[in-house]
Design a protein around this motif. Structure first.
Motif, mmCIF file in Angstrom:
data_model
loop_
_atom_site.group_PDB
_atom_site.id
_atom_site.type_symbol
_atom_site.label_atom_id
_atom_site.label_comp_id
_atom_site.label_asym_id
_atom_site.label_seq_id
_atom_site.Cartn_x
_atom_site.Cartn_y
_atom_site.Cartn_z
ATOM 1 N N PRO A 135 0.830 -1.215 0.000
ATOM 2 C CA PRO A 135 0.000 0.000 0.000
ATOM 3 C C PRO A 135 0.859 1.258 0.000
ATOM 4 C CG PRO A 135 -0.867 -1.613 1.548
ATOM 5 C CD PRO A 135 0.451 -2.148 1.081
ATOM 6 N N SER A 136 0.588 2.160 -0.932
ATOM 7 C CA SER A 136 1.438 3.349 -1.055
ATOM 8 C C SER A 136 0.649 4.641 -1.254
ATOM 9 C CB SER A 136 2.426 3.173 -2.215
ATOM 10 O OG SER A 136 1.727 2.914 -3.416
ATOM 11 N N THR A 137 -0.553 4.560 -1.803
ATOM 12 C CA THR A 137 -1.351 5.766 -1.975
ATOM 13 C C THR A 137 -2.031 6.103 -0.647
ATOM 14 O OG1 THR A 137 -3.365 4.592 -2.606
ATOM 15 C CG2 THR A 137 -1.794 5.106 -4.367
ATOM 16 N N PRO A 138 -2.483 7.349 -0.469
ATOM 17 C CA PRO A 138 -3.149 7.700 0.798
ATOM 18 C C PRO A 138 -4.315 6.789 1.158
ATOM 19 C CG PRO A 138 -2.554 9.693 -0.368
ATOM 20 C CD PRO A 138 -2.234 8.554 -1.290
ATOM 21 N N ILE A 139 -5.159 6.454 0.186
ATOM 22 C CA ILE A 139 -6.316 5.613 0.512
ATOM 23 C C ILE A 139 -5.876 4.185 0.838
ATOM 24 C CG2 ILE A 139 -6.837 5.048 -1.909
ATOM 25 C CD1 ILE A 139 -9.802 4.997 -1.100
ATOM 26 N N GLU A 140 -4.889 3.669 0.104
ATOM 27 C CA GLU A 140 -4.386 2.323 0.388
ATOM 28 C C GLU A 140 -3.745 2.269 1.773
ATOM 29 O OE1 GLU A 140 -3.252 0.825 -4.149
ATOM 30 O OE2 GLU A 140 -1.715 1.662 -2.824
ATOM 31 N N MET A 141 -3.000 3.305 2.144
ATOM 32 C CA MET A 141 -2.350 3.324 3.456
ATOM 33 C C MET A 141 -3.378 3.437 4.582
ATOM 34 S SD MET A 141 1.231 5.428 2.955
ATOM 35 C CE MET A 141 0.495 6.962 2.368
ATOM 36 N N ALA A 142 -4.441 4.211 4.350
ATOM 37 C CA ALA A 142 -5.490 4.347 5.365
ATOM 38 C C ALA A 142 -6.188 3.014 5.596
ATOM 39 C CB ALA A 142 -6.495 5.412 4.948
ATOM 40 N N ILE A 143 -6.486 2.304 4.516
ATOM 41 C CA ILE A 143 -7.159 1.008 4.635
ATOM 42 C C ILE A 143 -6.215 -0.022 5.250
ATOM 43 C CG2 ILE A 143 -8.156 -0.898 3.309
ATOM 44 C CD1 ILE A 143 -9.246 1.260 1.365
ATOM 45 N N ASP A 144 -4.937 0.029 4.889
ATOM 46 C CA ASP A 144 -3.938 -0.866 5.482
ATOM 47 C C ASP A 144 -3.830 -0.618 6.985
ATOM 48 O OD1 ASP A 144 -1.889 -2.901 4.961
ATOM 49 O OD2 ASP A 144 -0.443 -1.360 5.550
ATOM 50 N N TYR A 145 -3.879 0.639 7.376
ATOM 51 C CA TYR A 145 -3.851 1.003 8.793
ATOM 52 C C TYR A 145 -5.071 0.430 9.504
ATOM 53 C CZ TYR A 145 -3.482 3.876 12.999
ATOM 54 O OH TYR A 145 -3.380 4.287 14.308
ATOM 55 N N TYR A 146 -6.228 0.599 8.914
ATOM 56 C CA TYR A 146 -7.474 0.062 9.477
ATOM 57 C C TYR A 146 -7.396 -1.454 9.635
ATOM 58 C CZ TYR A 146 -12.097 -2.076 8.735
ATOM 59 O OH TYR A 146 -13.195 -2.899 8.783
ATOM 60 N N THR A 147 -6.780 -2.130 8.663
ATOM 61 C CA THR A 147 -6.699 -3.585 8.672
ATOM 62 C C THR A 147 -5.743 -4.102 9.730
ATOM 63 O OG1 THR A 147 -7.136 -3.589 6.283
ATOM 64 C CG2 THR A 147 -6.268 -5.622 7.236
ATOM 65 N N TYR A 148 -4.616 -3.441 9.928
ATOM 66 C CA TYR A 148 -3.571 -3.985 10.802
ATOM 67 C C TYR A 148 -3.257 -3.121 12.026
ATOM 68 C CZ TYR A 148 -2.911 -7.309 7.022
ATOM 69 O OH TYR A 148 -3.122 -8.283 6.094
ATOM 70 N N ASP A 149 -2.833 -1.881 11.818
ATOM 71 C CA ASP A 149 -2.420 -1.045 12.949
ATOM 72 C C ASP A 149 -3.550 -0.838 13.950
ATOM 73 O OD1 ASP A 149 -0.999 -0.545 10.467
ATOM 74 O OD2 ASP A 149 0.148 0.982 11.532
#
Length: 491
Positions: free
Chosen positions: A175-189
């Protein structure tokens, strides 16, 4: 300095030698000191008491029991500074914490993450189109399934662990775009308090809490507080007055343990106020974050294998920031409870929750930050945090929204009695390190959510770990079975 020399020598040899404590002569009914009155300490104490080992003393550093389960008053509301959800509900097995919550009739609300594709905001410019957000969410789900399959394969072939990020790289998608990073954060962090690059794949995909207990999670919003479950356990073995207040002299508050002296004949525990306590055994339920500091000095020092095991684990920081407003300006109703903010800086105020169901008419928002952002925010005035959060909200909802009237920023990392919120299993940690971190050192035993093999980081993990550690002590005291064997790595 002694610890550093020991660890350097250990690493230089590249061999970890574990010598389990040998069977020793014990008193018929020894005194047990329990350090810490969080869920694991209270759970351990109850288990000991139920087994007939009632000669116990609980030393708690703060003025309350509950540990990282702690309610506080915020703008007239009772909110949770720490643990907030009962996670793992609706499966074939009953989560013991959910069972207690039901017995207590705690006010809880199922957290609904549906319709998230309609609630993801750009850094500037409002909502992403639902179709665009759905593509990114579907990709994240596909990535999660791929990672779970990789994890299962690694475990089946007894291959070494990798990070969640490494599994994403295997799929050729980081994940590298803002939306991809936000969703990745929601999924894991949002679940583990640390990013995929430092989080173990094999210990998180699939996640035992949801696999064993169910996929649902319930938000606790009860004026009695989530800590009611700790009191529920405590009052089963500690005496109370007619009003239900714990009066048992075996519980001592405001007792900061600073030294534990241990020998084959017993333990001596010293507290910050100069008190000295002697016992046959001690059960340490301090967080792994505290064990990584010098708050508690062990004499003699813990052996190198134990120190290394403690230092290998991560202590995550998970910060839930509450904001109150004079009126509501965000969408409400079904399908609007959670919303994401996408920013070029990963983890910058990304995860939002409107609490209209939990606190009707209170006009409260909850935003979660973790890890480095949590540490950064703890070191600045709350006024700066509020200004940052307001800037984010204005990016999402426009410049004419009202200013927040109140803000609550918990500071778990700065608190010397916790040094974070819960443990996260780093890459490469296996059953071997798990056995080491929970293993006793002579008459010194250890418990806490970080000693739970499958449920670290959760309230039910702390509860079950307390039972597990107490049973180890009971086997030693009652059955003279004091050896604790650590199986070789990889077996």
């Amino acid at each position: 300095m002694k610890r550093i020399v020991l660890i350097v020598a250990l690493l230089a040899s590249m061999v970890v030698v574990f010598c389990p404590p040998v069977a020793m002569a014990v008193e018929h009914n020894p005194t047990v000191i329990i350090v810490g009155a969080g869920m694991s300490g209270i759970s351990a104490a109850k288990t000991l008491s139920d087994a007939g080992l009632k000669d116990i003393l609980i030393l708690e550093a703060t003025n309350r029991i509950g540990g990282r389960i702690h309610k506080t008053n915020f703008a007239g509301l009772s909110v949770e500074m720490g643990a907030n959800w009962v996670e793992g509900v609706g499966g074939d097995q009953m989560n013991p914490i959910w069972e207690m919550a039901n017995k207590l009739q705690l006010k809880t609300f199922i957290s609904l993450f549906d319709n998230l594709s309609s609630n993801i905001y750009k850094q500037v410019g409002g909502l992403y189109p639902e179709s665009v957000a759905k593509v990114s969410l579907d990709l994240a789900e596909e990535m999660s399934e791929f990672s779970a399959n990789i994890s299962t394969s690694l475990s089946a072939h007894r291959q070494e662990d990798i990070s969640l990020l490494a599994s994403q790289r295997l799929k050729n998608h980081v994940p590298s775009t803002p939306i991809e990073m936000a969703i990745d954060y929601y999924t894991y962090d949002y679940e583990f308090a640390e990013p995929p690059r430092v989080t173990s794949l094999q210990n998180t995909e699939p996640l035992p809490t949801f696999d064993n207990f169910g996929d649902d999670l319930y938000f606790v919003a009860d004026s009695r507080g989530y800590e009611s479950v700790v009191y529920y356990v405590a009052k089963q073995f500690l005496s109370t007055d007619k009003a239900g207040v714990i009066t048992d002299t075996r519980l001592k508050l405001n007792k900061v343990v600073t030294e534990i002296r241990h020998s084959p004949s017993g333990v001596i525990v010293k507290t910050e106020d100069g008190s000295v306590y002697r016992a046959g055994y001690v059960m340490v339920s301090a967080s792994v974050g505290v064990l990584q500091t010098n708050l508690i000095n062990f004499e003699p020092d813990l052996p190198p294998w134990k120190i290394l095991a403690i230092y290998q684990f991560d202590m995550g920081v998970y910060t839930k920031i509450f904001l109150k407003f004079p009126y509501k300006f965000w969408p409400s109703g079904n399908g609007t409870e959670f919303f994401l903010y996408s920013h070029e800086k990963r983890g910058y105020y990304p995860m939002w929750q409107q609490l209209e169901r939990e606190y009707p008419g209170a006009n409260v928002l909850l935003v979660t930050v973790t890890d480095d952002e949590s540490r950064r925010i703890e070191q600045q005035p709350d006024s700066e945090t509020k200004a940052e959060a307001m800037e984010v909200l204005r990016s999402m909802f426009g410049k004419n929204i009202p200013e927040a009237t109140d803000i609550l920023v918990p500071k778990w990392w700065s608190n010397r009695f916790y040094k974070g919120t819960f443990s996260n299993w780093p890459i490469g940690v296996s059953r071997y390190e798990y056995d080491q971190i929970r293993a006793p050192v002579g008459r010194v035993y250890f418990t806490g959510e970080h000693t739970s093999e499958h449920y670290n980081g959760y309230v039910h993990g702390a509860y079950l770990a307390g039972i597990d550690s107490a049973n180890m002590m009971i086997s030693c005291v009652k059955k003279k079975m004091c050896k604790f064997e650590v199986k070789a790595k990889g077996t």
